[in-house]
Design a protein around this motif. Structure first.
Motif, short mmCIF file in Angstrom:
data_model
loop_
_atom_site.label_atom_id
_atom_site.label_comp_id
_atom_site.label_asym_id
_atom_site.label_seq_id
_atom_site.Cartn_x
_atom_site.Cartn_y
_atom_site.Cartn_z
N ASP A 130 1.67 4.42 8.70
CA ASP A 130 2.37 4.11 9.95
C ASP A 130 1.54 4.43 11.19
OD1 ASP A 130 4.63 3.21 8.63
OD2 ASP A 130 5.58 5.19 8.60
N SER A 131 0.32 4.85 11.01
CA SER A 131 -0.50 5.28 12.15
C SER A 131 -1.00 4.09 12.96
CB SER A 131 -1.70 6.10 11.66
OG SER A 131 -2.61 5.28 10.93
N ALA A 132 -1.27 4.36 14.23
CA ALA A 132 -1.85 3.33 15.10
C ALA A 132 -3.23 2.92 14.59
CB ALA A 132 -1.95 3.87 16.53
N GLU A 133 -3.96 3.85 14.02
CA GLU A 133 -5.28 3.54 13.48
C GLU A 133 -5.19 2.52 12.35
OE1 GLU A 133 -9.00 5.66 11.06
OE2 GLU A 133 -7.47 6.92 12.03
N TYR A 134 -4.25 2.72 11.44
CA TYR A 134 -4.08 1.78 10.34
C TYR A 134 -3.75 0.39 10.88
CZ TYR A 134 -2.53 -0.16 5.86
OH TYR A 134 -2.40 -0.95 4.73
N GLN A 135 -2.80 0.33 11.80
CA GLN A 135 -2.38 -0.96 12.35
C GLN A 135 -3.53 -1.66 13.07
OE1 GLN A 135 0.18 -2.77 12.02
NE2 GLN A 135 2.01 -1.58 11.65
N ALA A 136 -4.32 -0.89 13.81
CA ALA A 136 -5.41 -1.49 14.58
C ALA A 136 -6.51 -2.02 13.67
CB ALA A 136 -5.99 -0.46 15.55
N ARG A 137 -6.79 -1.33 12.59
CA ARG A 137 -7.90 -1.75 11.72
C ARG A 137 -7.48 -2.75 10.66
NH1 ARG A 137 -13.04 -0.55 10.65
NH2 ARG A 137 -13.06 1.06 12.28
N ASN A 180 -6.39 10.90 0.52
CA ASN A 180 -5.51 10.03 1.29
C ASN A 180 -6.27 9.32 2.41
OD1 ASN A 180 -3.30 10.73 -0.26
ND2 ASN A 180 -2.58 12.31 1.14
N PHE A 181 -7.15 10.04 3.08
CA PHE A 181 -7.98 9.39 4.11
C PHE A 181 -8.78 8.24 3.51
CE2 PHE A 181 -7.26 13.05 6.89
CZ PHE A 181 -7.28 12.45 8.14
N ILE A 189 2.03 10.59 3.26
CA ILE A 189 1.61 9.20 3.03
C ILE A 189 1.96 8.34 4.25
CG2 ILE A 189 1.92 7.15 1.61
CD1 ILE A 189 0.36 9.46 0.25
N ASP A 190 3.19 8.47 4.74
CA ASP A 190 3.62 7.66 5.89
C ASP A 190 2.76 7.91 7.12
OD1 ASP A 190 5.66 6.55 4.38
OD2 ASP A 190 7.22 7.87 5.17
N SER A 191 2.24 9.12 7.27
CA SER A 191 1.47 9.46 8.47
C SER A 191 0.19 8.63 8.57
CB SER A 191 1.13 10.95 8.49
OG SER A 191 0.20 11.29 7.48
N TYR A 192 -0.31 8.12 7.45
CA TYR A 192 -1.47 7.23 7.48
C TYR A 192 -1.04 5.77 7.64
CZ TYR A 192 -3.66 11.32 5.30
OH TYR A 192 -4.09 12.59 5.02
N VAL A 238 0.84 -1.20 0.00
CA VAL A 238 0.00 0.00 0.00
C VAL A 238 0.88 1.25 0.00
CG1 VAL A 238 -1.60 1.37 1.42
CG2 VAL A 238 -2.02 -1.08 1.06
N ARG A 239 1.89 1.25 0.85
CA ARG A 239 2.81 2.40 0.92
C ARG A 239 3.51 2.63 -0.44
NH1 ARG A 239 5.41 4.07 5.59
NH2 ARG A 239 5.32 1.95 6.44
N ALA A 240 3.98 1.54 -1.04
CA ALA A 240 4.69 1.67 -2.31
C ALA A 240 3.80 2.26 -3.40
CB ALA A 240 5.23 0.30 -2.75
N ILE A 241 2.55 1.83 -3.45
CA ILE A 241 1.62 2.35 -4.46
C ILE A 241 1.32 3.82 -4.18
CG2 ILE A 241 -0.71 2.17 -5.40
CD1 ILE A 241 -0.57 -0.86 -4.82
N ALA A 242 1.08 4.14 -2.91
CA ALA A 242 0.72 5.52 -2.56
C ALA A 242 1.90 6.48 -2.72
CB ALA A 242 0.20 5.57 -1.13
#
Length: 202
Positions: A146-153, A110-111, A141-144, A84-88
């Motif tokens: 690498d976020s705790a929200e991304y990891q949790a969901r 981005n959201f 891009i990294d702020s999404y 996902v990071r690489a594409i974004a």
């Protein structure tokens, strides 16, 4: 860590749930997750799902894709989150969504693409706008991702997906309005001020 059988059960359960409408109308959502033992066809399906979520289109020309990242993902050297990071972070994402939109619209997209939801309000928009202005494209891009929200969901292996349709009285009407607009696709535009008070579907 869940074993292969458990992970596949998660995928089946998620796809069963995806057949049910969630929120307004008959909208439904498929959920894709990489698990150990995926076949080549399943991996290709995951690649298409990831491109569809992040780019809004699973069918891209080879020059528009991140071929090196695809290969590493297929070989198991790259997680879904890193794909996902690489594409974004790719030149094509930058061209389509950063260079072709106003900064606030870029943040909104981005959201949608990376967290699967609309921004919750003006403060959240301003936070990411500040990252973009002061630290640049990659940091935004990294702020999404690498976020705790991304990891949790989504964790490491789930493809991001749209969510947030289950509107409750405690949620802001702005959030609900944003989700409805973003769900129309990357071509939808929000006209009006960033608080959404004068926004309408374009």
């Amino acid at each position: 860590m869940r074993d292969v059988q458990d992970c596949r059960a998660v995928r089946r359960d998620a796809l069963d749930l995806a057949k049910q409408p969630f929120g307004l109308g008959q909208r439904s959502q498929e959920i894709f997750q990489r698990v150990p033992g995926d076949t080549a066809d399943q991996i290709q399906g995951l690649l298409r799902a990831t491109y569809r979520q992040v780019m809004g289109n699973p069918h891209l020309m080879e020059s528009e894709r991140v071929i090196s990242a695809e290969s590493k993902f297929a070989e198991g050297y790259l997680s879904t989150r890193e794909l996902v990071r690489a594409i974004a972070c790719s030149p094509e994402y930058r061209r389509r969504f950063f260079e072709s939109n106003a900064p606030y619209r870029f943040v909104e997209l981005n959201f949608k693409h990376l967290l699967g939801r609309a921004p919750q309000g003006r403060e959240e928009m301003l936070h990411h706008f500040t990252i973009l202005q002061e630290q640049g494209f990659d940091a935004e891009i990294d702020s999404y991702v690498d976020s705790a929200e991304y990891q949790a969901r989504f964790g490491e292996e789930e493809v991001p997906y749209l969510h947030g349709w289950n509107y409750s009285a405690g949620q802001q009407g702005l959030q609900f309005s944003y989700v409805l607009q973003l769900a129309r696709g990357a071509a939808a535009s929000v006209k009006g001020d960033v608080t959404g008070t004068n926004s309408r579907l374009g």
